[in-house]
Every structure is written in C-alpha cells, then in structure tokens.
Design a protein around this motif. Structure first.
Motif, short mmCIF file in Angstrom:
data_model
loop_
_atom_site.label_atom_id
_atom_site.label_comp_id
_atom_site.label_asym_id
_atom_site.label_seq_id
_atom_site.Cartn_x
_atom_site.Cartn_y
_atom_site.Cartn_z
N LEU A 158 -1.66 -6.20 -19.20
CA LEU A 158 -0.62 -5.48 -18.48
C LEU A 158 -1.10 -5.00 -17.11
N SER A 159 -2.35 -4.54 -17.04
CA SER A 159 -2.90 -4.11 -15.75
C SER A 159 -3.05 -5.30 -14.81
N GLY A 160 -3.50 -6.43 -15.34
CA GLY A 160 -3.69 -7.62 -14.51
C GLY A 160 -2.40 -8.19 -14.00
N VAL A 161 -1.39 -8.28 -14.86
CA VAL A 161 -0.12 -8.88 -14.44
C VAL A 161 0.60 -7.99 -13.44
N ALA A 162 0.29 -6.70 -13.44
CA ALA A 162 0.88 -5.80 -12.43
C ALA A 162 0.31 -6.08 -11.05
N LEU A 163 -0.89 -6.69 -10.98
CA LEU A 163 -1.56 -6.92 -9.70
C LEU A 163 -1.47 -8.36 -9.20
N THR A 164 -1.02 -9.26 -10.04
CA THR A 164 -0.95 -10.66 -9.65
C THR A 164 0.42 -11.20 -10.00
N SER A 165 0.64 -12.46 -9.76
CA SER A 165 1.94 -13.04 -10.07
C SER A 165 2.00 -13.46 -11.54
N ALA A 166 3.20 -13.55 -12.07
CA ALA A 166 3.37 -13.99 -13.45
C ALA A 166 2.92 -15.44 -13.61
N ALA A 167 3.13 -16.25 -12.58
CA ALA A 167 2.69 -17.65 -12.64
C ALA A 167 1.17 -17.75 -12.73
N ALA A 168 0.48 -16.97 -11.90
CA ALA A 168 -0.99 -16.98 -11.95
C ALA A 168 -1.47 -16.48 -13.31
N ALA A 169 -0.84 -15.44 -13.82
CA ALA A 169 -1.23 -14.90 -15.13
C ALA A 169 -1.03 -15.95 -16.22
N GLY A 170 0.07 -16.69 -16.13
CA GLY A 170 0.34 -17.73 -17.12
C GLY A 170 -0.68 -18.84 -17.09
N VAL A 171 -1.07 -19.26 -15.89
CA VAL A 171 -2.08 -20.33 -15.77
C VAL A 171 -3.42 -19.84 -16.31
N ILE A 172 -3.76 -18.60 -16.01
CA ILE A 172 -5.04 -18.07 -16.48
C ILE A 172 -5.02 -17.91 -18.00
N MET A 173 -3.89 -17.46 -18.54
CA MET A 173 -3.81 -17.34 -20.00
C MET A 173 -3.85 -18.71 -20.67
N ALA A 174 -3.52 -19.76 -19.95
CA ALA A 174 -3.63 -21.11 -20.50
C ALA A 174 -5.08 -21.50 -20.72
N ALA A 176 -5.91 -7.50 -4.46
CA ALA A 176 -5.18 -7.14 -5.67
C ALA A 176 -5.02 -8.37 -6.57
N SER A 177 -4.75 -9.53 -5.96
CA SER A 177 -4.55 -10.74 -6.73
C SER A 177 -5.83 -11.15 -7.46
N ILE A 178 -6.96 -11.10 -6.78
CA ILE A 178 -8.24 -11.44 -7.42
C ILE A 178 -8.55 -10.46 -8.54
N THR A 179 -8.33 -9.17 -8.30
CA THR A 179 -8.56 -8.18 -9.34
C THR A 179 -7.64 -8.44 -10.53
N GLY A 180 -6.37 -8.70 -10.26
CA GLY A 180 -5.42 -9.00 -11.33
C GLY A 180 -5.81 -10.25 -12.10
N ASN A 181 -6.24 -11.29 -11.37
CA ASN A 181 -6.67 -12.51 -12.04
C ASN A 181 -7.88 -12.27 -12.94
N LEU A 182 -8.82 -11.45 -12.47
CA LEU A 182 -10.00 -11.15 -13.29
C LEU A 182 -9.62 -10.34 -14.53
N LEU A 183 -8.67 -9.42 -14.38
CA LEU A 183 -8.21 -8.65 -15.54
C LEU A 183 -7.54 -9.56 -16.56
N ILE A 184 -6.71 -10.51 -16.07
CA ILE A 184 -6.06 -11.46 -16.97
C ILE A 184 -7.10 -12.34 -17.66
N LEU A 185 -8.10 -12.79 -16.93
CA LEU A 185 -9.17 -13.58 -17.53
C LEU A 185 -9.90 -12.78 -18.59
N GLY A 186 -10.13 -11.50 -18.33
CA GLY A 186 -10.74 -10.63 -19.34
C GLY A 186 -9.87 -10.51 -20.58
N ALA A 187 -8.56 -10.48 -20.40
CA ALA A 187 -7.65 -10.45 -21.56
C ALA A 187 -7.74 -11.74 -22.37
N ALA A 188 -7.85 -12.85 -21.65
CA ALA A 188 -7.95 -14.14 -22.35
C ALA A 188 -9.26 -14.22 -23.12
#
Length: 166
Positions: free
Chosen positions: A91-107, A154-166
C-alpha cells in the motif's frame, strides 16, 4: 500420515493463474484506495474483513491436538511477513508509484518464489526459471529508471517498496 491427493497439472496452473489474477486486481485497486485512505487504515480494514471471514475456522475439532510452539512461531512469522509487512509495503509503494509499475513488479512474484525455493529449499531451478527471473529483473529495472507522474525519487522508492512486498 495420510498422503495428500494429487492435483492435475492443469488445475495447478489454473489455481496459479487465479492467484496471480487476484494479486493483480489487489494491486490495481490499491492505487485509488491508497489515495483515499491512510495506508494503516487500509491494512487494518483488510485484516478486519479477513478475521470476520475466517471466524468459522477458529472452532477446534474435538480430537484436534493443540498447536506446538514451533507451529505457533511459524504461523506468527508467516502472518508478519506474508500479511502485515506485505500489506504495508504494497500500500505504501503503490501510493508512490503507478498502478501499472506496481503490477509489473508484482509479476516478479513467481520468479522470486522460484529463486527463494532454489536458495532456501534447495529445489532445482532450470533455464526457464533463470530466464523468467532475468526478465522480471530487467522489467523492474526499466520501470525504475523511467519517470512516472509522481516524480523519479518517489517512483523509485515506491517501486522498491513494491519489490519488498513481492
């Protein structure tokens, strides 16, 4: 100890597809929700809904043995990392990046599971696993160097948070 029933390969693939579809839906819906609600409130709501849905599971069967301390510890760690930290990071990561980027990272989740299975469980990893892992890493790297509407830092931070979630 009774053996578990074998599940046909096609059913296994269908279940994996359904699980990733749910993760993708959760990722996409997290973006507007994280803009409307604070992250910890969203996480709390997620756990409250899950607690209500799982209430029937709490009733112990009369011949069920009590949980050992090892099992209790494993359940706690699974809850901490698999639910609590996942929710907060996602949730913290997706707030800082785009939903598309979060989806690709979660893939990257399936190749990450394969790599961790190889690393921790000593399962064999073939060429397809390593190729999928390399492609996931390349996709994440391309997203991280690209600029989103929230700004590069913010995008890089969000992407790293999403990667941490994955």
């Amino acid at each position: 100890m009774p053996s578990s029933p074998r599940i046909p390969l096609a059913t296994g693939y269908l279940l994996l597809f359904a699980g990733m579809a749910l993760v993708g839906t959760y990722t996409a819906l997290s973006k507007p929700l994280s803009e409307a609600f604070p992250v910890f409130l969203l996480a709390w709501l997620r756990f409250a809904i899950a607690a209500l849905v799982m209430m029937p599971w709490l009733r112990r069967v009369h011949d069920e043995p009590p949980l050992s301390s090892t099992v209790k510890r494993a359940l706690f760690l699974q809850s901490l990392f698999g639910n609590f930290l996942f929710s907060i990071l996602m949730l913290s990561g997706v707030a800082l990046t785009s939903a598309a980027a979060a989806g690709v990272i979660m893939a990257a989740l399936p190749p990450l599971v394969a790599v961790f299975s190889w690393w921790f469980l000593r399962e064999r990893a073939g060429a397809r696993v390593w190729l999928a892992t390399a492609l996931a890493a390349a996709g994440i790297a391309l997203l991280s160097v690209g600029r989103s509407d929230t700004g590069a830092t913010a995008s890089i931070t969000g992407n790293l948070l999403i990667l941490g979630a994955a």
